[in-house]
Scaffold this active site. Sequence first.
Site, PDB file in Angstrom:
ATOM      1  N   ASP A 154       0.819  -1.209   0.000  1.00  0.00           N
ATOM      2  CA  ASP A 154       0.000   0.000   0.000  1.00  0.00           C
ATOM      3  C   ASP A 154       0.858   1.267   0.000  1.00  0.00           C
ATOM      4  OD1 ASP A 154      -2.003  -1.857   0.374  1.00  0.00           O
ATOM      5  OD2 ASP A 154      -2.958  -0.782   2.024  1.00  0.00           O
ATOM      6  N   HIS A 311       3.410  -2.457   3.323  1.00  0.00           N
ATOM      7  CA  HIS A 311       3.411  -1.113   2.770  1.00  0.00           C
ATOM      8  C   HIS A 311       4.704  -0.732   2.059  1.00  0.00           C
ATOM      9  CE1 HIS A 311       0.129  -0.948   5.706  1.00  0.00           C
ATOM     10  NE2 HIS A 311      -0.319   0.100   5.047  1.00  0.00           N
TER      11      HIS A 311
END
Length: 424
Positions: A154, A311
């Site tokens: 992400d 992430h």
Amino acid sequence: MRWSSLFASQAAVSSALIATTLFTLSASAQDRTNEQGEAQITDPNQECAPYSYAPVTAALAAGQFPPIWTIATILPNDANAQAKYQSIQSQIPNIQPNGSPASTSTGNFSGFTYPSSDPDCWWTYDQCTTPKLAGLPPDLAGVPEPNTLGYGFDDGPNCSHNAFYDFLSQNNQKATMFYIGSNVMDWPLEAQRGLADGHEICVHTWSHKYTTTLTNEEVFAEFYYTMEAIKLVVGVTPTCWRPPYGDVDDRVRAIAHALGLRTIIWQYDSNDWREGFNNVTVADVDQNYETLIARAQSGTYATGGTIMLTHELNNFTMSEAMKFYTQLKAAFKYLVPMGVATNQTQPYVETNYSLPSFEQYISGTITVTGGVPAATAGSSSSTGSGSSSGKTNSTGAASRALHDGLGILAAGAAFVGLSVKLLA
């Protein structure tokens, strides 16, 4: 020899070296005109130095996008967005935003009353992934293939991600990248690299807010302008998205579905994004990775795979991914992008790009078609006057960090008893 000794003993040489260095830096900055050149930069400070990209500069100057890192709304001069929004009105259920946006945009739902029956399949409340509104498909929280990890990251594109993307390329590893619209506009050449390297690109909203706190129009705009930004910069229109913080309900799902976006969530949170907040330590994140690995080794995923939240947010999160990559590869039989795991061979609205099927990928065909489409291969401009005119800068990253910090700090007070999916 130390630079300080050289400067002290050879003033003339020093002047020449300084002049050469300044010339080199200037030339390097001017050469930041395409994805290939940008991908060659190895100094993170130089990677995150401001540059301009002509298509972004022109689009922002023409008022075609909302201000970056602000909650998106439909622009008054955007007839296409207005028409599209009107066309999906009948598909949006009568569900009100959760709480007051003034407080909940950072994730504090402590003063919000919500029925315990979870009528709206609100993930933040009960990790619900099977919509209760008829006609909506379930969220993708795990992957169907046994002993498989749906691999993705992400919050990209991160301006300093070259070392991480180099690592993935060196390991012939593809992933699903969930890009924030504001980051795409801030770092367009970095966004282009995602597709050029063969990764799957998905939407992660325009400003990374808790989407259930936003109005219908704001939710629509957060999706719409991120899709438009990715199309402008990368040349493709995604068909998948992930809600920031997992915050999604049937109202938000319905808007995403009407725009052709599949909702992708996760089963386990590495909590790499929380490191340094709420007493989450590096050791905690390491333990989360290690526990997932142990579960894979023990046969937990023998009948169906899983997805772990990780992430591209900062150096730590990317370093963690690299640190545990070999162990994940050994524990899981396959690490694949979400679209590959679910055989989404047509990942974009455009038909000039395909993903391999799961069988193709595990047989060694990890790229079917790839590369940045020719339509987006234009050069960047050496002119520009700040990010509002398309000049990318590191303030976007700082703003992003501020938004995350507020969200992380507030989320802890969301609900009494609300479980955070730690790997324990």
